[in-house]
Design a protein around this motif. Structure first.
Motif, PDB file in Angstrom:
ATOM      1  N   HIS A   7       7.930  33.948  81.326  1.00  0.00           N
ATOM      2  CA  HIS A   7       9.261  33.020  81.651  1.00  0.00           C
ATOM      3  C   HIS A   7       9.032  31.829  81.771  1.00  0.00           C
ATOM      4  O   HIS A   7       7.768  31.113  82.332  1.00  0.00           O
ATOM      5  N   LEU A   8       9.786  30.887  80.926  1.00  0.00           N
ATOM      6  CA  LEU A   8       9.430  29.221  80.459  1.00  0.00           C
ATOM      7  C   LEU A   8      10.877  28.883  81.240  1.00  0.00           C
ATOM      8  O   LEU A   8      11.846  28.852  80.704  1.00  0.00           O
ATOM      9  N   ASN A   9      10.605  27.914  82.480  1.00  0.00           N
ATOM     10  CA  ASN A   9      11.923  27.461  82.955  1.00  0.00           C
ATOM     11  C   ASN A   9      12.911  28.228  83.140  1.00  0.00           C
ATOM     12  O   ASN A   9      13.972  28.142  82.867  1.00  0.00           O
ATOM     13  N   GLY A  10      12.832  29.477  83.593  1.00  0.00           N
ATOM     14  CA  GLY A  10      13.669  30.496  84.003  1.00  0.00           C
ATOM     15  C   GLY A  10      13.876  31.235  82.787  1.00  0.00           C
ATOM     16  O   GLY A  10      14.900  32.248  82.933  1.00  0.00           O
ATOM     17  N   GLY A  70       3.067  37.730  81.405  1.00  0.00           N
ATOM     18  CA  GLY A  70       4.173  38.240  82.780  1.00  0.00           C
ATOM     19  C   GLY A  70       4.228  37.202  83.917  1.00  0.00           C
ATOM     20  O   GLY A  70       4.802  37.466  84.878  1.00  0.00           O
ATOM     21  N   ARG A  71       3.881  35.899  83.836  1.00  0.00           N
ATOM     22  CA  ARG A  71       3.701  34.987  84.601  1.00  0.00           C
ATOM     23  C   ARG A  71       4.975  33.923  84.378  1.00  0.00           C
ATOM     24  O   ARG A  71       5.733  34.076  83.400  1.00  0.00           O
ATOM     25  N   SER A  72       5.431  33.072  85.467  1.00  0.00           N
ATOM     26  CA  SER A  72       6.207  32.214  85.271  1.00  0.00           C
ATOM     27  C   SER A  72       5.812  30.633  85.280  1.00  0.00           C
ATOM     28  O   SER A  72       5.145  30.219  86.119  1.00  0.00           O
ATOM     29  N   ILE A  73       6.284  29.886  84.371  1.00  0.00           N
ATOM     30  CA  ILE A  73       5.974  28.512  84.113  1.00  0.00           C
ATOM     31  C   ILE A  73       7.021  27.514  84.191  1.00  0.00           C
ATOM     32  O   ILE A  73       8.189  27.897  83.841  1.00  0.00           O
ATOM     33  N   LEU A  74       6.888  26.636  85.035  1.00  0.00           N
ATOM     34  CA  LEU A  74       7.963  25.467  85.261  1.00  0.00           C
ATOM     35  C   LEU A  74       7.322  24.415  84.803  1.00  0.00           C
ATOM     36  O   LEU A  74       6.457  23.681  85.230  1.00  0.00           O
ATOM     37  N   THR A  75       8.245  23.606  83.976  1.00  0.00           N
ATOM     38  CA  THR A  75       7.733  22.290  83.718  1.00  0.00           C
ATOM     39  C   THR A  75       9.047  21.056  83.939  1.00  0.00           C
ATOM     40  O   THR A  75       9.852  21.783  84.736  1.00  0.00           O
ATOM     41  N   LEU A  76       8.912  19.940  83.942  1.00  0.00           N
ATOM     42  CA  LEU A  76       9.796  19.000  84.280  1.00  0.00           C
ATOM     43  C   LEU A  76      11.153  19.326  83.851  1.00  0.00           C
ATOM     44  O   LEU A  76      12.089  19.089  84.405  1.00  0.00           O
TER      45      LEU A  76
END
Length: 203
Positions: A7-10, A70-76
């Motif tokens: 997941h990238l930014n949801g 399978g992980r979640s990534i949050l950027t600005l």
């Protein structure tokens, strides 16, 4: 080549890439995420490529794409508009930025730290930012912004950035809000140690 899903930014994403390709390159080149900066990689020294992975701050130059399955990534870019406005206003009020190249990494680190329950002292803030490099602003004003953000998240008010100031007064930086809020500045000034670019993929 390997298909990696995360997941990238949801948003659910998948990409086919070499398993050992640095995450920062995938984010920038494939998903056009410009807030993560390819600077020192893979030395893990400057913090400019920071993202939150499963809620924890990680420098993406040292993370391989296969590791985010399978992980979640949050950027600005994935932070809410209201929250980004808070960070932008704090950095503006504290005069905590100049060229903006390193700012997204600082902002995400500060987001992570100020989202925790425990308030930090100024000395603890300075130590927590030890993994980040800034070549033009210095660190005192960044810690000032950190303090303002922590206070605001606990119900305090931010001082308004000054548009017309005199000697000794902090003044709103040109494009400062955009640099802190958007994470993809149009240009970097020469002489700061960072590259100069005009709306290019190098920014």
């Amino acid at each position: 080549m390997k298909v990696v899903k995360f997941h990238l930014n949801g948003t659910p994403r998948e990409v086919e890439a070499w398993p050992d390709e640095p995450l920062v390159d995938v984010l920038r080149d494939i998903f056009k995420i410009k807030s993560v900066k390819a600077a020192c990689g893979p030395q893990k020294e400057c913090g400019c490529c920071l993202a939150l992975i499963d809620g924890l701050p990680k420098v993406t130059c040292s993370v391989r794409i296969a590791q985010v399955e399978g992980r979640s990534i949050l950027t600005l870019e994935g932070v809410s508009d209201n929250e980004r406005r808070l960070y932008a206003d704090a950095f503006q009020a504290a005069a905590g930025l100049q060229c903006g190249f390193c700012t997204p990494g600082f902002v995400l680190r500060i987001k992570y730290l100020t989202d925790q329950q425990s308030a930090l002292s100024r000395a603890e803030m300075a130590r927590a930012l030890d993994g980040h490099l800034c070549r033009c602003t210095g660190y005192v004003k960044i810690v000032d912004a950190f303090e303002l953000i922590q206070t605001a998240k606990r119900g305090g008010a931010l001082p308004a950035p000054v548009d017309i100031g005199g000697v000794g007064q902090p003044l709103r930086r040109y494009q400062g809000g955009e640099l802190a809020r958007q994470g993809h500045p149009d240009r970097h000034h020469e002489g700061t140690g960072t590259s100069r670019c005009y709306q290019s993929s190098d920014c």
